[in-house]
Design an enzyme around this catalytic site. Structure first.
Site, PDB file in Angstrom:
ATOM      1  CB  THR A 101      -0.900   0.004   1.241  1.00 13.80           C
ATOM      2  OG1 THR A 101      -1.697  -1.187   1.237  1.00 13.80           O
ATOM      3  CG2 THR A 101      -1.809   1.218   1.262  1.00 13.80           C
ATOM      4  CE  LYS A 177      -5.294  -2.176   1.001  1.00 13.55           C
ATOM      5  NZ  LYS A 177      -4.028  -2.901   1.017  1.00 13.55           N
ATOM      6  CE  LYS A 245       2.165   0.859   5.427  1.00 19.05           C
ATOM      7  NZ  LYS A 245       1.327   0.906   4.192  1.00 19.05           N
TER       8      LYS A 245
END
Length: 303
Positions: A101, A177, A245
């Site tokens: 990702t 995503k 993150k």
């Protein structure tokens, strides 16, 4: 050199997701070489009939398809272009399948850099968890050239129950995503807040779980994560730091786009607080523990 009927595949990163993906590729009859910083993970793959390598370059030597299942953009770039990277070890017409990702702009940059060498780049973030990875039933959100899709098809077919082909250039898969991660992070934070608040009210939280999962307030994350809280089991299936993150990437993207994302910003603060409390490597349902610690609320498993 491998035949087009049975391509050689390298899997870089044999954590809970990568190992399951490698096993799914093996189950499909494909030749798989794995590489991981953990020698034990590589040994597990070898015991299953795969091959092991000590560096990404060694794993990718003469590979038709390299599947990268690392944590973030920095690791992906190191796997591609760092010391012992795969970019020059892959076959000239091979494809790099990137499952990390990351910010869509970085995906576009890495794709451009790799494609300049004559190889292909498929932007292919994944969703579904370790169990579905091992079953070959992931959801893959992919974008890239027609040639990249064609080259990666045998691996995609083995790993995915649902493959979304989202565009003809890298970056689109990454962007899709990130929308998923925005929702997932918000839903985990909301589920954690709700179950901790229910405990503070003195409610039977197992009964709360039963009622909510049959009601309009339910979400996939509530249904999936809250059993970890009920069992007092915070072994990391997906760690708090992942959403530190990912929600951080969303903030960066939103700031660049001048688009307000206050709900995901609030969720990020809850994950940051949980990490700061020493639970960053624990399961992301630990946000509920953080709420409990702050408010003096007792949850199952608390000392």
């Amino acid at each position: 050199m491998s035949s087009s009927a049975k391509p050689r595949i390298a899997v870089i990163g044999l954590g809970s997701m990568g190992f399951g993906m490698a096993i799914s590729l093996r189950r499909a009859g494909l030749e798989v070489t794995g590489c991981d910083v953990s020698a034990d993970a590589v040994a597990r793959l070898v015991a299953d009939g795969g091959r092991g390598a000590t560096t990404p370059a060694a794993a990718a030597k003469d590979a038709d398809i390299v599947v990268s299942v690392v944590v973030n953009a920095a690791q992906t770039e190191a796997i591609l272009f760092g010391a012992d990277g795969v970019a020059e070890a892959m076959l000239d017409d091979a494809v790099f399948v990137s499952s990390a990702t990351m910010d869509p702009d970085i995906a576009r940059r890495l794709a451009k850099q790799l494609e300049a060498t004559g190889r292909h780049y498929l932007d292919a973030p994944i969703s579904g968890g370790a169990q579905r990875a091992a079953q070959g039933e992931l959801t893959i959100l992919a974008s890239g050239s027609a040639a990249a899709f064609a080259k990666a098809r045998p691996a995609l077919d083995a790993m995915a129950a649902k493959l979304y082909e989202l565009g003809d250039a890298a970056g689109e898969g990454a962007a899709f995503k990130m929308i998923n991660q925005l929702l997932a992070g918000v839903h985990i934070a909301a589920a954690s807040e709700a179950i901790a608040f229910a405990a503070k009210q003195g409610l039977d939280i197992r009964k709360v779980y039963e009622v909510i999962t049959a009601s309009a307030g339910n979400s996939w994350m509530f249904e999936n994560r809250i059993p970890h809280v009920l069992d007092g089991d915070y072994a990391p299936r997906s760690a708090v730091e992942i959403f530190v993150k990912d929600l951080g990437i969303i903030q960066d993207m939103a700031r660049t786009a001048r688009f307000p994302v206050p709900v995901s910003a609030a969720a990020l603060q809850m994950f940051l607080m949980t990490s700061a409390a020493g639970m960053g490597r624990d399961d992301d349902a630990s946000v509920a523990r953080m709420y409990a610690q702050v408010t003096g609320t007792k949850l199952p498993g608390a000392k």
